[in-house]
Write an enzyme that holds these catalytic residues in place. Sequence first.
Site, PDB file in Angstrom:
ATOM      1  N   GLU A 173       0.795  -1.225   0.000  1.00  0.00           N
ATOM      2  CA  GLU A 173       0.000   0.000   0.000  1.00  0.00           C
ATOM      3  C   GLU A 173       0.828   1.277   0.000  1.00  0.00           C
ATOM      4  O   GLU A 173       0.417   2.271  -0.599  1.00  0.00           O
ATOM      5  CB  GLU A 173      -0.939   0.010   1.217  1.00  0.00           C
ATOM      6  CG  GLU A 173      -2.046  -1.034   1.172  1.00  0.00           C
ATOM      7  CD  GLU A 173      -3.007  -0.801   0.013  1.00  0.00           C
ATOM      8  OE1 GLU A 173      -3.275   0.373  -0.316  1.00  0.00           O
ATOM      9  OE2 GLU A 173      -3.460  -1.799  -0.576  1.00  0.00           O
TER      10      GLU A 173
ATOM     11  N   SER B  57     -48.964 -23.783  45.076  1.00  0.00           N
ATOM     12  CA  SER B  57     -48.494 -24.033  46.441  1.00  0.00           C
ATOM     13  C   SER B  57     -47.015 -23.713  46.639  1.00  0.00           C
ATOM     14  O   SER B  57     -46.545 -23.675  47.786  1.00  0.00           O
ATOM     15  CB  SER B  57     -48.752 -25.487  46.821  1.00  0.00           C
ATOM     16  OG  SER B  57     -50.137 -25.732  46.892  1.00  0.00           O
TER      17      SER B  57
END
Length: 646
Positions: free
Chosen positions: A118, A391
Amino acid sequence: MSSSTVRQKTKKALARQSKERRSPQGFLRGVAQKAMGTVIGCTMLGSAIAAGGLVGLAISFRNLPDVRTLKTYVPTETSYIYDINGKVLLSLHGEANRTNIELSEVSPELKMAVLAIEDSHFYQHNGINPTSIGRAILSNLEAGGITEGASTITMQLVKNLFLAQDRTYNRKLAETVLALRIEQIFPKDEILEMYLNNIYWGHNNYGVETAAESYFNKSAADLTLPEAAVMAGMIQAPEDYSPFRDYQATKQRQKIVLNRLEDLGWITPEEAAAAAQAPLLVGQPTAWKASASPYITQAVVEELTQRFGEELVRKGGMRVQTTVDLNMQRRAEETVQKAFQQARSRGLRADQIAVAAVDPRTHFVKVLVGGRDYEESQFNRAIQSQRQPGSAFKPFVYYTAFASGNYTPFSTIDDSPVSYPDGNGTYSPQNYGGSFSGTVSLYDALITSKNVPAVKLGKAVGLEKVIELCRLLGIESPLQPVISLPLGAVGISPLEMASAYATFASNGWQSETTLILRVTDSQGNILLDNTPQPRLVLDPWATASLTTVLQGVVNGGTGQAANLGDRPAAGKTGTTSSERDVWFVGYVPQLAAAVWIGNDDYRPMGTGTTGGGDAAPIWRAFMQEALKGEEPQYFPAASKYPRPKP
């Protein structure tokens, strides 16, 4: 020259900083000098174009972005959710899947490869490369437009962060100006670091770290020369050169990068050849990877979003450590699903199940099973569903009685018919089966789950007191002081039940129940810390007395199918009218868990479906798996503590 010598020289080249920096006052003059120097090296026509560009530059310069904003710029970053042992459960991000890292965390091979392909003069120029610009001018003149760039790494950074992607002379001039300005303000290493963290590397991977994890299943610090050459080669066209798309194209592009490295003298011909021949162990896309435990991560994301907002959660680089052990969660899911399918094969007419488990020592959520199959339904019944516990609610009433100082497990109560006025006439509670037992101890009344004594006891101790206890234990679901409250005629989530019972398991000690242990940003700054801060919230004698009775439920009452053999356990069954909901909620000193079974549409499961017969066996299977490797622990005796005074 040896390979090691070449590599050492290359590393020194990468570390070298340019010593020439212009002053802000001479900035425009410097731009002109660079541009004119380029033109002299090209053609007279190029000079005319460059001069025209400088006029446009002078006009538009004041409208360019201020590059000093990069000093405080933080790119969006992927957030990660982990289990308690650091295993990734889910990554969260928007369009950009990114983890920011420092330049020192990037392998020398990758830095070398990126610079080679690059911008090999990166550490020598001041933002623009005059030779490259001259070559590009001639090429573009021949083509009649912008076809070839001359972008340095700094110019590419400018384009990615500040400018549109259009190919025009004005944009290229602005790119040049901003690149020179960036080089005045930032050291080379900082520029390269910003560049590597912002590059798009394909498949929603932004930045070098997530790209390395995706393509090669490793950190950017560990990339080898062959892998580095692949990644450097992808920068210009990441989707085209992706090894996920076209392995041969990837290898061809890799060879170009390796040849460039060899031409520069940064690697030897032997190294280039070996790297080109090396096979690539390619990973898999990670950007949109499914959750490792969706019911857990769904709950975590919802809580984080409420606290911090969706933008920060998905783009703020959070590191979220949950309280869940992924291995335990998966074993729980497998065990619960297997046991549930076995129950259905025996005739259980239920479509859904939910399980929540909490560690009583920390109140950390350890397991959430929100349903039978997350793919079929994302509704998390473990935390979002409010179903009647039946319960299983009674222990809250009995604890309130014991804590009042007026009752012990062996106090008696009359199990006989009774009626109470209500808005529609009278309410007459009934026991399961319809019979009455006369005078019974509270111990016997609870282990056999008699309804009438529970309603009478609730009325005697005060239903408001029972609700106060529930709030203290973290139950936030709506509760009303109606006569039927002791029978669980209210909607409560499995996690609320498991959390409340966890405080019974710790003999009254409680921390905030949480699924999230800690949240930090990507730099390690703490955003949320849920380290347990236990406090004693229940009376020890009353809690130990309740646990004694609930052990009786498991050992000789309605919950015998939950018995864990030589490991002490306590718990309570729950079955609602018409068998729409069945539960077992229980605990050992190390873990409390709630199991709920039912149908989302509240369809009855049929006569004979009970918490003791259907939920308790699944609870037992889950606990046996979850407690593997854990030594049995024992509950404290009530005799160790003073009884509260009335």
